[in-house]
Design a protein around this motif. Structure first.
Motif, PDB file in Angstrom:
ATOM      1  N   MET A   1       4.661 -19.499 -10.987  1.00  0.00           N
ATOM      2  CA  MET A   1       4.395 -18.096 -11.279  1.00  0.00           C
ATOM      3  C   MET A   1       4.795 -17.212 -10.099  1.00  0.00           C
ATOM      4  SD  MET A   1       0.893 -16.196 -12.619  1.00  0.00           S
ATOM      5  CE  MET A   1      -0.101 -17.219 -11.587  1.00  0.00           C
ATOM      6  N   LEU A   2       4.435 -17.633  -8.901  1.00  0.00           N
ATOM      7  CA  LEU A   2       4.773 -16.871  -7.704  1.00  0.00           C
ATOM      8  C   LEU A   2       6.280 -16.854  -7.484  1.00  0.00           C
ATOM      9  CD1 LEU A   2       3.631 -15.212  -5.435  1.00  0.00           C
ATOM     10  CD2 LEU A   2       3.227 -17.314  -4.160  1.00  0.00           C
ATOM     11  N   SER A   3       6.927 -17.962  -7.708  1.00  0.00           N
ATOM     12  CA  SER A   3       8.376 -18.038  -7.566  1.00  0.00           C
ATOM     13  C   SER A   3       9.069 -17.104  -8.557  1.00  0.00           C
ATOM     14  CB  SER A   3       8.835 -19.473  -7.779  1.00  0.00           C
ATOM     15  OG  SER A   3      10.227 -19.553  -7.747  1.00  0.00           O
ATOM     16  N   ALA A   4       8.578 -17.070  -9.779  1.00  0.00           N
ATOM     17  CA  ALA A   4       9.155 -16.177 -10.790  1.00  0.00           C
ATOM     18  C   ALA A   4       8.972 -14.717 -10.385  1.00  0.00           C
ATOM     19  CB  ALA A   4       8.513 -16.443 -12.148  1.00  0.00           C
ATOM     20  N   PHE A   5       7.805 -14.389  -9.854  1.00  0.00           N
ATOM     21  CA  PHE A   5       7.554 -13.019  -9.414  1.00  0.00           C
ATOM     22  C   PHE A   5       8.481 -12.637  -8.266  1.00  0.00           C
ATOM     23  CE2 PHE A   5       5.449 -10.197  -6.367  1.00  0.00           C
ATOM     24  CZ  PHE A   5       5.354  -9.048  -7.152  1.00  0.00           C
ATOM     25  N   LEU A   6       8.626 -13.524  -7.283  1.00  0.00           N
ATOM     26  CA  LEU A   6       9.444 -13.213  -6.121  1.00  0.00           C
ATOM     27  C   LEU A   6      10.928 -13.145  -6.456  1.00  0.00           C
ATOM     28  CD1 LEU A   6       7.662 -15.349  -3.389  1.00  0.00           C
ATOM     29  CD2 LEU A   6       7.574 -12.866  -3.695  1.00  0.00           C
ATOM     30  N   SER A   7      11.357 -13.837  -7.495  1.00  0.00           N
ATOM     31  CA  SER A   7      12.774 -13.823  -7.849  1.00  0.00           C
ATOM     32  C   SER A   7      13.108 -12.734  -8.861  1.00  0.00           C
ATOM     33  CB  SER A   7      13.207 -15.187  -8.386  1.00  0.00           C
ATOM     34  OG  SER A   7      12.525 -15.477  -9.583  1.00  0.00           O
ATOM     35  N   THR A   8      12.125 -11.942  -9.287  1.00  0.00           N
ATOM     36  CA  THR A   8      12.360 -10.859 -10.226  1.00  0.00           C
ATOM     37  C   THR A   8      13.241  -9.807  -9.572  1.00  0.00           C
ATOM     38  OG1 THR A   8      10.222 -11.207 -11.275  1.00  0.00           O
ATOM     39  CG2 THR A   8      11.271  -9.087 -11.650  1.00  0.00           C
TER      40      THR A   8
ATOM     41  N   ASP B   1       0.823  -1.201   0.000  1.00  0.00           N
ATOM     42  CA  ASP B   1       0.000   0.000   0.000  1.00  0.00           C
ATOM     43  C   ASP B   1       0.861   1.256   0.000  1.00  0.00           C
ATOM     44  OD1 ASP B   1      -2.487   1.293  -0.035  1.00  0.00           O
ATOM     45  OD2 ASP B   1      -2.534   1.449   2.152  1.00  0.00           O
ATOM     46  N   LYS B   2       1.984   1.217   0.695  1.00  0.00           N
ATOM     47  CA  LYS B   2       2.889   2.358   0.757  1.00  0.00           C
ATOM     48  C   LYS B   2       3.824   2.414  -0.445  1.00  0.00           C
ATOM     49  CE  LYS B   2       3.073   2.627   5.773  1.00  0.00           C
ATOM     50  NZ  LYS B   2       3.945   2.517   6.956  1.00  0.00           N
ATOM     51  N   GLY B   3       3.856   1.364  -1.241  1.00  0.00           N
ATOM     52  CA  GLY B   3       4.762   1.321  -2.385  1.00  0.00           C
ATOM     53  C   GLY B   3       6.202   1.088  -1.961  1.00  0.00           C
ATOM     54  N   MET B   4       6.374   0.369  -0.879  1.00  0.00           N
ATOM     55  CA  MET B   4       7.694   0.124  -0.317  1.00  0.00           C
ATOM     56  C   MET B   4       8.592  -0.598  -1.316  1.00  0.00           C
ATOM     57  SD  MET B   4       8.340  -2.000   3.125  1.00  0.00           S
ATOM     58  CE  MET B   4       9.917  -2.672   3.529  1.00  0.00           C
ATOM     59  N   THR B   5       9.819  -0.101  -1.441  1.00  0.00           N
ATOM     60  CA  THR B   5      10.791  -0.783  -2.294  1.00  0.00           C
ATOM     61  C   THR B   5      11.638  -1.695  -1.427  1.00  0.00           C
ATOM     62  OG1 THR B   5      12.348   1.028  -2.033  1.00  0.00           O
ATOM     63  CG2 THR B   5      10.888   1.120  -3.941  1.00  0.00           C
ATOM     64  N   GLY B   6      12.095  -2.764  -1.984  1.00  0.00           N
ATOM     65  CA  GLY B   6      12.939  -3.695  -1.254  1.00  0.00           C
ATOM     66  C   GLY B   6      12.168  -4.553  -0.256  1.00  0.00           C
ATOM     67  N   PHE B   7      10.876  -4.696  -0.446  1.00  0.00           N
ATOM     68  CA  PHE B   7      10.062  -5.456   0.505  1.00  0.00           C
ATOM     69  C   PHE B   7      10.546  -6.888   0.654  1.00  0.00           C
ATOM     70  CE2 PHE B   7       6.628  -8.570   0.882  1.00  0.00           C
ATOM     71  CZ  PHE B   7       6.310  -8.362   2.205  1.00  0.00           C
ATOM     72  N   LEU B   8      10.932  -7.499  -0.437  1.00  0.00           N
ATOM     73  CA  LEU B   8      11.297  -8.916  -0.387  1.00  0.00           C
ATOM     74  C   LEU B   8      12.571  -9.160   0.416  1.00  0.00           C
ATOM     75  CD1 LEU B   8      10.383 -10.010  -4.001  1.00  0.00           C
ATOM     76  CD2 LEU B   8       9.108 -10.388  -1.895  1.00  0.00           C
ATOM     77  N   GLN B   9      13.323  -8.103   0.725  1.00  0.00           N
ATOM     78  CA  GLN B   9      14.518  -8.258   1.540  1.00  0.00           C
ATOM     79  C   GLN B   9      14.210  -8.126   3.031  1.00  0.00           C
ATOM     80  OE1 GLN B   9      14.502  -6.359  -1.363  1.00  0.00           O
ATOM     81  NE2 GLN B   9      15.471  -8.062  -2.412  1.00  0.00           N
ATOM     82  N   THR B  10      12.977  -7.849   3.394  1.00  0.00           N
ATOM     83  CA  THR B  10      12.598  -7.710   4.796  1.00  0.00           C
ATOM     84  C   THR B  10      12.245  -9.068   5.389  1.00  0.00           C
ATOM     85  OG1 THR B  10      10.254  -7.379   4.333  1.00  0.00           O
ATOM     86  CG2 THR B  10      11.646  -5.408   4.335  1.00  0.00           C
ATOM     87  N   SER B  11      12.069  -9.100   6.714  1.00  0.00           N
ATOM     88  CA  SER B  11      11.690 -10.361   7.362  1.00  0.00           C
ATOM     89  C   SER B  11      10.291 -10.799   6.922  1.00  0.00           C
ATOM     90  CB  SER B  11      11.755 -10.223   8.881  1.00  0.00           C
ATOM     91  OG  SER B  11      10.869  -9.218   9.326  1.00  0.00           O
ATOM     92  N   ALA B  12       9.406  -9.829   6.669  1.00  0.00           N
ATOM     93  CA  ALA B  12       8.064 -10.181   6.181  1.00  0.00           C
ATOM     94  C   ALA B  12       8.152 -10.799   4.783  1.00  0.00           C
ATOM     95  CB  ALA B  12       7.161  -8.950   6.169  1.00  0.00           C
ATOM     96  N   GLY B  13       9.046 -10.290   3.959  1.00  0.00           N
ATOM     97  CA  GLY B  13       9.253 -10.867   2.631  1.00  0.00           C
ATOM     98  C   GLY B  13       9.765 -12.293   2.703  1.00  0.00           C
ATOM     99  N   ALA B  14      10.652 -12.532   3.666  1.00  0.00           N
ATOM    100  CA  ALA B  14      11.162 -13.888   3.862  1.00  0.00           C
ATOM    101  C   ALA B  14      10.039 -14.829   4.290  1.00  0.00           C
ATOM    102  CB  ALA B  14      12.285 -13.886   4.901  1.00  0.00           C
ATOM    103  N   LYS B  15       9.136 -14.329   5.122  1.00  0.00           N
ATOM    104  CA  LYS B  15       8.004 -15.154   5.562  1.00  0.00           C
ATOM    105  C   LYS B  15       7.084 -15.467   4.378  1.00  0.00           C
ATOM    106  CE  LYS B  15       5.414 -17.284   8.507  1.00  0.00           C
ATOM    107  NZ  LYS B  15       5.846 -18.522   9.127  1.00  0.00           N
ATOM    108  N   ILE B  16       6.888 -14.505   3.499  1.00  0.00           N
ATOM    109  CA  ILE B  16       6.067 -14.736   2.302  1.00  0.00           C
ATOM    110  C   ILE B  16       6.702 -15.828   1.449  1.00  0.00           C
ATOM    111  CG2 ILE B  16       5.189 -13.710   0.160  1.00  0.00           C
ATOM    112  CD1 ILE B  16       3.748 -12.759   2.708  1.00  0.00           C
TER     113      ILE B  16
END
Length: 82
Positions: A58-65, A27-42
């Motif tokens: 498909m989800l794996s491809a999106f997360l590894s982009t 919602d905030k448009g946060m960059t680098g979300f996947l590097q956070t602990s919440a991203g790791a949990k996802i």
């Protein structure tokens, strides 16, 4: 039975909290979300969840982009879906 419930309940609460953080970040448009602990949990949830092979790929491809990809953020649409 109570111990199993307590374990499952704690796990579900952790998952909901991670998804809430993910939604707020999108919602905030946060960059680098996947590097956070919440991203790791996802990422962990995508491994543990019951998904079809196509959805998981498909989800794996999106997360590894990477950041250098041609992806145009659509966080508003994603938050609307969530």
């Amino acid at each position: 039975e109570a111990a199993v419930y307590a374990k499952d309940s704690a796990e579900h609460k952790t998952n909901v909290a991670a998804l809430s953080k993910a939604t707020a970040a999108l919602d905030k448009g946060m960059t680098g979300f996947l590097q956070t602990s919440a991203g790791a949990k996802i990422r962990q949830l995508t491994i543990e969840m019951d998904l079809s092979t196509a959805d998981r790929d498909m989800l794996s491809a999106f997360l590894s982009t990477g950041a250098s990809s041609q992806y145009a953020p659509q966080s508003g649409q994603i938050v609307g879906i969530l």
